[in-house]
Motif scaffolding. Sequence first.
Motif, mmCIF file in Angstrom:
data_model
loop_
_atom_site.group_PDB
_atom_site.id
_atom_site.type_symbol
_atom_site.label_atom_id
_atom_site.label_comp_id
_atom_site.label_asym_id
_atom_site.label_seq_id
_atom_site.Cartn_x
_atom_site.Cartn_y
_atom_site.Cartn_z
ATOM 1 N N LEU A 79 69.348 43.006 -5.358
ATOM 2 C CA LEU A 79 69.570 43.902 -4.233
ATOM 3 C C LEU A 79 69.802 43.081 -2.965
ATOM 4 O O LEU A 79 68.951 42.284 -2.563
ATOM 5 C CB LEU A 79 68.366 44.836 -4.052
ATOM 6 C CG LEU A 79 68.577 46.067 -3.161
ATOM 7 C CD1 LEU A 79 69.632 46.997 -3.762
ATOM 8 C CD2 LEU A 79 67.266 46.816 -2.961
ATOM 9 N N ASP A 102 68.195 53.205 -4.745
ATOM 10 C CA ASP A 102 68.201 53.321 -6.203
ATOM 11 C C ASP A 102 69.208 54.340 -6.710
ATOM 12 O O ASP A 102 69.463 54.415 -7.914
ATOM 13 C CB ASP A 102 66.808 53.731 -6.708
ATOM 14 C CG ASP A 102 65.773 52.630 -6.520
ATOM 15 O OD1 ASP A 102 66.177 51.452 -6.448
ATOM 16 O OD2 ASP A 102 64.570 52.954 -6.430
ATOM 17 N N HIS A 103 69.792 55.114 -5.821
ATOM 18 C CA HIS A 103 70.648 56.217 -6.243
ATOM 19 C C HIS A 103 72.136 55.985 -5.978
ATOM 20 O O HIS A 103 72.965 56.798 -6.396
ATOM 21 C CB HIS A 103 70.207 57.503 -5.540
ATOM 22 C CG HIS A 103 68.759 57.823 -5.729
ATOM 23 N ND1 HIS A 103 68.230 58.218 -6.929
ATOM 24 C CD2 HIS A 103 67.713 57.773 -4.860
ATOM 25 C CE1 HIS A 103 66.922 58.421 -6.800
ATOM 26 N NE2 HIS A 103 66.586 58.156 -5.551
ATOM 27 N N ASP A 105 75.504 52.909 -5.353
ATOM 28 C CA ASP A 105 75.953 51.529 -5.546
ATOM 29 C C ASP A 105 75.987 50.766 -4.226
ATOM 30 O O ASP A 105 75.823 49.550 -4.208
ATOM 31 C CB ASP A 105 77.344 51.524 -6.190
ATOM 32 C CG ASP A 105 77.336 52.151 -7.576
ATOM 33 O OD1 ASP A 105 76.608 51.646 -8.447
ATOM 34 O OD2 ASP A 105 78.039 53.158 -7.771
ATOM 35 N N ARG A 152 74.425 45.787 -4.604
ATOM 36 C CA ARG A 152 73.863 44.955 -5.664
ATOM 37 C C ARG A 152 74.767 43.774 -5.953
ATOM 38 O O ARG A 152 75.979 43.920 -6.040
ATOM 39 C CB ARG A 152 73.625 45.782 -6.930
ATOM 40 C CG ARG A 152 72.423 46.692 -6.791
ATOM 41 C CD ARG A 152 72.312 47.729 -7.886
ATOM 42 N NE ARG A 152 71.121 48.551 -7.640
ATOM 43 C CZ ARG A 152 71.066 49.531 -6.734
ATOM 44 N NH1 ARG A 152 72.132 49.805 -6.003
ATOM 45 N NH2 ARG A 152 69.954 50.225 -6.553
#
Length: 279
Positions: A79, A102-103, A105, A152
Amino acid sequence: MISVVIPAYNEEEAIGTVVDELIEILKEWSYEIIVVDDGSTDNTAKVVQEKRVKIIQHPHNIGYGAAIKTGIKNAANDLIMIIDGDGSYPVKAIPELLKVADHYDMIVGSRTGGEVKIQLYRRPAKRFLSMLANYLSETKIPDLNSGMRIFRRKEVEKFFNILPNKFSFTTTITLTYHTTGLLVKYVPINYYKRVGQSKIRPVKDGLNFIMLIVRTITYFNPLKVFLPISIVLFLIGLAVLLYQGIFLRNIADLPVMLIIAAFQIGFLGLLADLIVRKR
């Protein structure tokens, strides 16, 4: 766990404060801070070396995008967050971006908050670039080139070959994520007057941004660029052809050449689209 990458070029006036604010706001997370000094000629490196962060120094100025890529390559975590070192982005907004990390890109700090200090002479160009990008990408993009975002490493490294070394890094990554179907979330943030002098050259960088937008969209969706050009040339050629045929009773070479060029560009776009779909 998150790695924060700060590209810095001659930011001695603000970089220390930015780092201190990051350390304070991220104390509840597992993190690392990487400052990439892109060949600064002032005391940027000296200021950073006094902090509890990692510093990487380029031997000379390579570019904003190059500094970000260096930071990503040397990051310990998947991350990644990037933020400018000039004090213009609100560090206190980071928890809001991390909440949705987390939800999606990519999460972009969109400079559409209640307090946005963008210089007036830059606003018309910014609006035009946004309209062009929105049209070509077929997406509503609230902030095309925000320098505060989370993504990411495993995703962004796939596009390193097309991400430029200059200021257009953020514009390219925004368009790339949208045109490849990745999920992007825009979180409104404030934007403050930067500390120190801006490194952006309005005219030259503005033209580069336009070329970059067209090139990036062509790379992923060539018909979006070639087809409108083909249609416009065809319509102009047809209009001239009808005018000359009806009123002048003599058809010159120009309308014929325009129509032929229109078909050639159209077929070239179709060929490029087939190549893209086979990648």
